[in-house]
Write a protein that holds these residues in place. Structure first.
Motif: not given
Lengths: 278, 219
Positions: B135-148
Motif C-alpha cells: 500500500x505504501x505508494x508514491x501516487x501523489x506529491x504528498x504521499x511521496x514526501x511522506x514515503x521519503x
C-alpha cells in the motif's frame, strides 16, 4: 503477466517469511553495530546524573506487557542508574493490566544486583484507578491515595516512606509509557509541581513527545528500542535493547527494500500496461 | 431526578477541582479537592468491578444459550476467575495468594498473559511489512514526501541505517533530528496537542455546565 505484475501479486506469506528470517538471523550472528546517542537520550542521562545522590525518585511503569520488548529495557536501565546513585525508588503504575506486577518483578530483580532492601530502598505502590486523581492527589499526600503498597502493607510500616509525604520530597520522575498517561504527568505533575520528568516511550509514540522535550516539560526522551539501547550504553550496561538492534536494523532495511520494490513494480507495471494499450 | 442529580454532581465536582487549582493545598478548598480525588480513585475502582460484572454476565449468558463461539467465552470466564480470585485473597493465608512474586496471579501473568500479549503485538511487524509492500505508494506529491521522510527516518532509527546514512556527506542523522523530528514533526505535534487540549477543555466545560449529557445516555 509481467515480472512486475507477479511481484505486485506476491503471496504475503513470502513477506512474512522474510520478516521472520530478518528477525531470527541477528540473534545467531550478532552484528557489532555502532549505536549513536541522540541528544534527547543524552539529555535524559545528564538529568538523572544531576539528581542528588540518595534522593527519592519515581519510576513509573505505565506500559502494557505488549510493549515489554521496548519499555522494559528502559525500566531496567533507569533502575540501575538510580540504584547506582543510591536513590530511594518509588514505583507505581497507572496501567491495571500488569503494570504493578512488572514493576514488582523488575524492581526486585535489579535490587538484588545492588543489595537494595524492600521498604528501605524501594517501594512498589502498585495501581490505583483514575490516574488523573492519582497524579494530582499525590501532590498533597501520597499516603491518602496509596494507603498501602502493592502487597497491602500500610505505607506507615515502610521505613522509606516515613520521610516521603508528597511531591516535595521527590527529586525526579522517570516515566516509562506506551500510552497517553505521559501527557498527564506533564500537564498535572510537571506543570503544577515543577518536578523534572524524563520519559521513555515506544517508537510509535516518541514523535509526539518531542514537543514536550522542546518545551522543557520533559528533560529528555528515549524513543523505542533504539532509545533503550542508547540508555543502556550511556549507563555502561548493555542488555536486551542493544541485542535487539540487530533484528530491528534488518527488519527496517527489509521494509525499506519492500517499499522500493513495491513502488518499482507499481510504476513499471503501470508503464507496461499503458504501453500495451497504446 | 435522574438527570438533575448527575448534572449537580458533575457541576460541584468540576467546579471544586477547577477552583482548587488557584488555592493552596492547606486551605479548606484544597482539603475538599483532595477528598474528591480520593473519592475519584474509589469510584474508579468500582468501575473496574462494574466491568468485571458486565463481562461475566454477557459471556455467561452466551455460554448458557450455547451461542456461536461459546467455548471461547467459557475460556474467557475461566481465565478471568482463575487470575482474579487468587489475586484478591490475602497473601497472609498462603504465599500463592495475592499479587506478590511467586503467587498464582504473578505466575499466570509472567508466563502466560505477558508473553501472549507481547506475541500479539509482535505480529504487527509481519502485517506492517506486508502492508508497506502493498500500500505504501508514491501516487501523489504528498504521499511521496511522506514515503521519503518515512524511509530516511526508518534508516536513521537503526544502527545499520545510520551507518549507511553516514556514508554520505553532510551529517544526515543530525540533520534529521534537528529539522525533521525537532522541526517539522515538533511543530505539527504541538499543533495537535494544543488543539486536542482546547477540545478537551471545551468538552469539560460543557459537562460541568450540564450542556453535554451524552455520558448519561441522553443527547
Amino acid at each position: 503477466m509481467s515480472f512486475w505484475d507477479k511481484m505486485q501479486n506476491m503471496d504475503r506469506r513470502w513477506v512474512y517469511l522474510m520478516v521472520a528470517v530478518a528477525v531470527i538471523i541477528p540473534f545467531f550472528a550478532t552484528p557489532d553495530l555502532p549505536i549513536s546517542i541522540t541528544p534527547e537520550a543524552q539529555m535524559l542521562y545528564d538529568a538523572v546524573e544531576a539528581v542528588p545522590d540518595s534522593s527519592t525518585v519515581f519510576v513509573v511503569f505505565d506500559y502494557y506487557p505488549s510493549t515489554i520488548a521496548e519499555c522494559e529495557p528502559m525500566a531496567i536501565s533507569a533502575l540501575r542508574h538510580f540504584y547506582r546513585k543510591d536513590c530511594k525508588v518509588i514505583t507505581l503504575s497507572n496501567i491495571p493490566l500488569g503494570g504493578p506486577s512488572m514493576a514488582e518483578r523488575v524492581t526486585r530483580e535489579i535490587a538484588l544486583e545492588y543489595d537494595k532492601v524492600y521498604g528501605e530502598d524501594f517501594v512498589n505502590l502498585g495501581y490505583k484507578a483514575n490516574y488523573v486523581a492519582v497524579m494530582s492527589g499525590m501532590g498533597t499526600s501520597i499516603e491518602s491515595i496509596f494507603p498501602a503498597d502493592n502487597s497491602g502493607t500500610p505505607l506507615s510500616e515502610l521505613p522509606m516512606m516515613d520521610s516521603v509525604v508528597n511531591y516535595d520530597q521527590v527529586a525526579f520522575i522517570f516515566e516509562i509509557a506506551d500510552n497517553a498517561t505521559a501527557d498527564y504527568w506533564v500537564s498535572i505533575v510537571n506543570a503544577q509541581y515543577g518536578i523534572p520528568i524524563g520519559c521513555g516511550t515506544t517508537a510509535v509514540s516518541a514523535p509526539k513527545y518531542y514537543a514536550f522535550v522542546g518545551a522543557g516539560q520533559f528533560v529528555g526522551l528515549l524513543g523505542g528500542m533504539k532509545g533503550a539501547a542508547e540508555y543502556e550504553l550511556l549507563i555502561g550496561h548493555s542488555g536486551s535493547a542493544v541485542l535487539g538492534m540487530g533484528a530491528q536494523s534488518l527488519v527496517h532495511l527489509l521494509i525499506i527494500f519492500l517499499v522500493i520494490v513495491g513502488n518499482l513494480g507499481f510504476f513499471l507495471g503501470r508503464r507496461g500496461k499503458s504501453g500495451e494499450i497504446s | 431526578m435522574k438527570t438533575t442529580i448527575p448534572v449537580a454532581v458533575a457541576f460541584v465536582a468540576g467546579v471544586v477541582l477547577v477552583v482548587s487549582f488557584f488555592f493552596d493545598e492547606g486551605t479548606w478548598v484544597g482539603g475538599i479537592s483532595q477528598e474528591f480525588k480520593i473519592w475519584m480513585t474509589i469510584v474508579g475502582g468500582f468501575t473496574i468491578l462494574l466491568g468485571a460484572v458486565s463481562i461475566t454476565r454477557v459471556n455467561w449468558s452466551a455460554v448458557q444459550r450455547k451461542k456461536e463461539g461459546w467455548p471461547y467465552k467459557l475460556l474467557t470466564l475461566i481465565s478471568i476467575f482463575v487470575m482474579a480470585i487468587p489475586s484478591v485473597l490475602p497473601n497472609t493465608w498462603s504465599p500463592l495468594f495475592g499479587r506478590d512474586v511467586g503467587s498464582i496471579y504473578d505466575w499466570l501473568f509472567t508466563y502466560l498473559d505477558s508473553p501472549m500479549m507481547a506475541t500479539m503485538f509482535a505480529t504487527l511487524a509481519f502485517y506492517i511489512a506486508s502492508a508497506a509492500y502493498r500500500a505504501f505508494r508514491a501516487r501523489t506529491a504528498e504521499s511521496t514526501v511522506l514515503l521519503v521522510t518515512a524511509t530516511v527516518v526508518m534508516l536513521w532509527r537503526v544502527p545499520m541505517g545510520e551507518a549507511f546514512l553516514n556514508m554520505f556527506p553532510g551529517d544526515i542523522p543530525n540533520w534529521l533530528n534537528t529539522y525533521v523530528m525537532n522541526g517539522a514533526n515538533l511543530a505539527v505535534q504541538r499543533g495537535i496537542i494544543i488543539g486536542a487540549a482546547l477540545g478537551a477543555a471545551s468538552m469539560s466545560l460543557r459537562i460541568i455546565l450540564g450542556i453535554e449529557r451524552t455520558y448519561m445516555g441522553k443527547g
